[in-house]
Design a protein around this motif. Sequence first.
Motif, PDB file in Angstrom:
ATOM      1  N   ASN A  73       0.811  -1.214   0.000  1.00 40.32           N
ATOM      2  CA  ASN A  73       0.000   0.000   0.000  1.00 40.32           C
ATOM      3  C   ASN A  73       0.848   1.270   0.000  1.00 40.32           C
ATOM      4  O   ASN A  73       1.995   1.251   0.422  1.00 40.32           O
ATOM      5  CB  ASN A  73      -0.882  -0.001   1.258  1.00 40.32           C
ATOM      6  N   CYS A 127      -4.515  -1.656   8.289  1.00 38.88           N
ATOM      7  CA  CYS A 127      -4.534  -0.375   7.569  1.00 38.88           C
ATOM      8  C   CYS A 127      -5.886   0.288   7.771  1.00 38.88           C
ATOM      9  O   CYS A 127      -6.913  -0.386   7.746  1.00 38.88           O
ATOM     10  CB  CYS A 127      -4.266  -0.600   6.083  1.00 38.88           C
ATOM     11  N   VAL A 128      -5.879   1.609   7.945  1.00 33.32           N
ATOM     12  CA  VAL A 128      -7.143   2.345   8.134  1.00 33.32           C
ATOM     13  C   VAL A 128      -8.061   2.225   6.925  1.00 33.32           C
ATOM     14  O   VAL A 128      -9.246   2.498   7.020  1.00 33.32           O
ATOM     15  CB  VAL A 128      -6.929   3.855   8.408  1.00 33.32           C
ATOM     16  N   GLY A 213      -1.248   0.845  10.296  1.00 31.62           N
ATOM     17  CA  GLY A 213      -0.399   0.696   9.114  1.00 31.62           C
ATOM     18  C   GLY A 213       0.413   1.916   8.712  1.00 31.62           C
ATOM     19  O   GLY A 213       1.576   1.788   8.341  1.00 31.62           O
ATOM     20  N   TYR A 214      -0.203   3.095   8.795  1.00 33.50           N
ATOM     21  CA  TYR A 214       0.533   4.264   8.277  1.00 33.50           C
ATOM     22  C   TYR A 214       1.757   4.620   9.103  1.00 33.50           C
ATOM     23  O   TYR A 214       2.639   5.345   8.635  1.00 33.50           O
ATOM     24  CB  TYR A 214      -0.395   5.485   8.100  1.00 33.50           C
TER      25      TYR A 214
HETATM   26 MO   LIG Z   1      -2.502   2.244   5.548  1.00 38.13          MO
END
Ligand SMILES: [Mo]
Length: 252
Positions: A73, A127-128, A213-214
């Motif tokens: 991603n 991940c959002v 995730g970010y």
């Molecule tokens: Mo993400």
Amino acid sequence: MANEIDRRAVIAGLIGGGALLSGCDRIGSSAPFQAAVEGARGLTMHSQRLLIGRDRLAPEFGRDKISDRFHANGTTDPIEPAYRALAANGFRQWRLEVDGLVHRPFGLSLAQLQTLPQRRQITRHDCVEGWSAIAEWQGVPLGLILAHAGLMPDARYAVFHCADRLGGDQYYESIDLIDAFHPQTILAHRMNGQPLGIAHGAPIRLRVERQLGYKQAKYVMRIELVATLDGIGGGKGGYWEDRRNYDYYAGI
Ligand SMILES: [Mo]
Ligand SMILES: Nc1nc2c(c(=O)[nH]1)N[C@H]1C(S)=C(S)[C@@H](COP(=O)(O)O)O[C@H]1N2
């Protein structure tokens, strides 16, 4: 349940201690006395965080839970010429720079990183955007790297400067020192038993397992220790924090 109650009782005790200190605060006025009170307050906050999970571990899984497919991603193939040159040469010229508020700034090659003590963990990435995947990560505990660099007393955050630009701006992330020294916080160079691929952040990416995730910065080139996040990117501690107001502490 009993545990929960004990924990609350202990926290209540700590908060009680804090209230007592505020009481003293009103009577004491000399500078050293104030400094001592401030110090004790810091300790109280610190102790609370310790009790409510400073060292809590993110869940780890068995090999059988590793996802067949792990989506890549954000940036998945950086186009920056400097990065491409490093990748073309198997990252032999790549150096991780560690600098900022440290006593001994240094550069570390991938080969050197691989000879340091390693940790392996099978964890879930969330991940959002609404997907999750489980993988095994191997890398060097970030705490070891920071201990080697020697933090100056005013260092409060570790900032990860990445090689890629997204929409024209350099990707970056940061974490506080509690997460930086957490045992599951590693600079990962292997994923599922293979060298980390470019799509997932080669040669190294951050794994900070209690967060979303970010925060898991890929293509990490430089770790800078800072006292404040002001003046770094948009000042909110990370690429998505700056742009979308994502939480700084992205706990899961
Ligand atoms: Mo993400
Ligand atoms: N350098 C960099 N790190 C990054 C990103 C990115 O675009 N660039 N995307 C983030 C986001 S939103 C997620 S979900 C994960 C994706 O990691 P993956 O590609 O290994 O799935 O990386 C994070 N770290």
